[in-house]
Design a protein around this motif. Structure first.
Motif, PDB file in Angstrom:
ATOM      1  N   GLU A  19     -21.220 -41.396 -89.308  1.00 15.68           N
ATOM      2  CA  GLU A  19     -20.124 -40.595 -88.815  1.00 15.68           C
ATOM      3  C   GLU A  19     -18.879 -41.162 -89.436  1.00 15.68           C
ATOM      4  OE1 GLU A  19     -18.929 -41.239 -84.349  1.00 15.68           O
ATOM      5  OE2 GLU A  19     -17.908 -42.562 -85.383  1.00 15.68           O
ATOM      6  N   ARG A  40     -14.683 -40.590 -89.842  1.00 19.41           N
ATOM      7  CA  ARG A  40     -13.513 -40.247 -89.004  1.00 19.41           C
ATOM      8  C   ARG A  40     -12.458 -39.348 -90.272  1.00 19.41           C
ATOM      9  NH1 ARG A  40     -10.018 -43.803 -88.919  1.00 19.41           N
ATOM     10  NH2 ARG A  40      -9.468 -43.913 -86.909  1.00 19.41           N
ATOM     11  N   LYS A  64     -13.101 -28.243 -85.676  1.00 24.58           N
ATOM     12  CA  LYS A  64     -13.804 -29.571 -84.869  1.00 24.58           C
ATOM     13  C   LYS A  64     -14.991 -29.584 -84.379  1.00 24.58           C
ATOM     14  CE  LYS A  64     -11.137 -32.741 -81.340  1.00 24.58           C
ATOM     15  NZ  LYS A  64     -12.685 -32.623 -80.408  1.00 24.58           N
ATOM     16  N   VAL A  65     -15.196 -28.096 -83.709  1.00 26.44           N
ATOM     17  CA  VAL A  65     -16.622 -28.425 -82.987  1.00 26.44           C
ATOM     18  C   VAL A  65     -17.558 -28.523 -84.019  1.00 26.44           C
ATOM     19  CG1 VAL A  65     -18.201 -26.574 -81.611  1.00 26.44           C
ATOM     20  CG2 VAL A  65     -15.857 -26.905 -81.139  1.00 26.44           C
ATOM     21  N   LEU A  68     -17.640 -29.991 -86.774  1.00 24.96           N
ATOM     22  CA  LEU A  68     -17.627 -31.297 -87.452  1.00 24.96           C
ATOM     23  C   LEU A  68     -18.130 -32.165 -86.351  1.00 24.96           C
ATOM     24  CD1 LEU A  68     -14.104 -31.559 -88.975  1.00 24.96           C
ATOM     25  CD2 LEU A  68     -16.272 -31.624 -90.380  1.00 24.96           C
ATOM     26  N   GLU A  69     -17.960 -32.180 -85.285  1.00 27.51           N
ATOM     27  CA  GLU A  69     -18.470 -33.037 -84.251  1.00 27.51           C
ATOM     28  C   GLU A  69     -20.078 -32.603 -84.069  1.00 27.51           C
ATOM     29  OE1 GLU A  69     -16.129 -32.263 -80.845  1.00 27.51           O
ATOM     30  OE2 GLU A  69     -14.588 -33.845 -81.560  1.00 27.51           O
ATOM     31  N   GLY A 115     -21.857 -34.764 -86.260  1.00 26.38           N
ATOM     32  CA  GLY A 115     -21.912 -36.270 -85.882  1.00 26.38           C
ATOM     33  C   GLY A 115     -20.737 -37.040 -86.265  1.00 26.38           C
ATOM     34  N   HIS A 116     -19.555 -36.278 -86.876  1.00 30.52           N
ATOM     35  CA  HIS A 116     -18.290 -36.859 -87.191  1.00 30.52           C
ATOM     36  C   HIS A 116     -17.248 -36.970 -86.152  1.00 30.52           C
ATOM     37  CE1 HIS A 116     -20.062 -36.850 -91.056  1.00 30.52           C
ATOM     38  NE2 HIS A 116     -20.142 -35.407 -91.062  1.00 30.52           N
ATOM     39  N   ARG A 117     -16.338 -37.636 -86.229  1.00 30.07           N
ATOM     40  CA  ARG A 117     -15.289 -37.686 -85.332  1.00 30.07           C
ATOM     41  C   ARG A 117     -13.648 -37.129 -85.961  1.00 30.07           C
ATOM     42  NH1 ARG A 117     -12.192 -42.239 -82.886  1.00 30.07           N
ATOM     43  NH2 ARG A 117     -13.278 -43.537 -84.180  1.00 30.07           N
ATOM     44  N   VAL A 118     -13.319 -36.228 -85.329  1.00 29.99           N
ATOM     45  CA  VAL A 118     -11.815 -35.568 -85.664  1.00 29.99           C
ATOM     46  C   VAL A 118     -11.068 -36.621 -85.182  1.00 29.99           C
ATOM     47  CG1 VAL A 118     -10.613 -33.550 -85.764  1.00 29.99           C
ATOM     48  CG2 VAL A 118     -12.810 -33.251 -85.979  1.00 29.99           C
ATOM     49  N   ARG A 153     -22.580 -24.633 -90.715  1.00 31.51           N
ATOM     50  CA  ARG A 153     -22.828 -25.991 -90.561  1.00 31.51           C
ATOM     51  C   ARG A 153     -23.386 -26.485 -91.678  1.00 31.51           C
ATOM     52  NH1 ARG A 153     -25.183 -28.714 -84.918  1.00 31.51           N
ATOM     53  NH2 ARG A 153     -23.613 -27.310 -84.372  1.00 31.51           N
TER      54      ARG A 153
END
Length: 239
Positions: free
Chosen positions: A3, A5, A20-21, A23-24, A27-30, A108
């Motif tokens: 993950e 940031r 953002k959708v 990236l999440e 498995g990442h966090r915006v 993706r």
């Protein structure tokens, strides 16, 4: 992939939300969304992201100059998003310090691949920075290293990371810097290119010379006679 940031720099809300959708979904966090260069610098310092993704089209200052400004305050891998692919845009982004460019819209898999590339190139830049006096010199050396990597990838069928490791090994064996090793590779490629051009053109050059020796221009003899006859006679010396 672990993950990350991530800070997104995008002034269009719907585009930022869609990114953002994606990236999440990987498995990442915006951790934040910045709308312009000033906001991007503040967010990068406050949130300490591990990756920045910026659109090239931003108000007042574009995404490429935003990348340059963010890097001046906080070294971090940066990806530039653009609606089209152009050599000049890629060159400017690379010179500004961006690790990768990506043409939108993206799926993706593309996004995941480019994130991997950006992280790998940033790790390489960190190695180069240890040999450089400042970020400007590091980016100049990085441009040379990228050229050398492309040569090794093409000549030896290596991956990008393998080509970088080969340059590292060469510099360690020679007891020199990565920049000098990269310069040696690039110069050798230039010499090979020049020699291959000579070798490729040599048969036609020899044939042209051979034709010139065997077949003088038509009427060359007549032209010589005409030139001689047109000369004024030399006066005889008076007795």
């Amino acid at each position: 992939m672990r993950e990350l940031r991530i800070l997104v720099v995008e002034d269009k809300w719907l585009v930022a939300k869609a990114l953002k959708v994606q990236l999440e979904g990987l498995g990442h966090r915006v951790v934040g969304v910045a709308r312009d260069t000033r906001d991007a610098v503040r967010s990068a310092l406050r949130l300490e992201p591990e990756l920045v993704i910026t659109d090239v089209q931003l108000p007042i200052i574009d995404g490429i100059e935003t990348a340059r400004t963010v890097l001046a305050y906080r070294p971090v891998p940066i990806i530039v998003l653009a609606a089209y692919e152009a050599a000049d845009l890629v060159r400017r982004a690379r010179e500004a310090g961006a690790m990768a460019c990506l043409v939108t819209p993206v799926d993706r898999l593309q996004l995941s691949r480019v994130i991997d590339e950006a992280l790998t190139r940033f790790r390489e830049l960190e190695v180069i920075r240890r040999e450089a006096t400042d970020m400007k010199e590091a980016l100049e050396t990085r441009a040379l290293v990228e050229r050398a990597k492309r040569v090794l990838m093409r000549r030896l069928t290596l991956s990008e990371s393998e080509a970088f490791r080969r340059l590292q090994q060469q510099s360690q064996r020679a007891g020199t810097t990565l920049g000098k090793s990269a310069s040696t590779v690039v110069r050798a490629e230039e010499l090979l290119f020049q020699q291959s051009n000579v070798a490729r053109n040599l048969p036609s050059m020899l044939a042209a010379i051979h034709r010139g020796l065997r077949c003088p221009p038509e009427n060359a003899g007549q032209a010589s006679v005409q030139r001689l006859s047109s000369l004024a006679p030399l006066p005889f010396p008076s007795r």
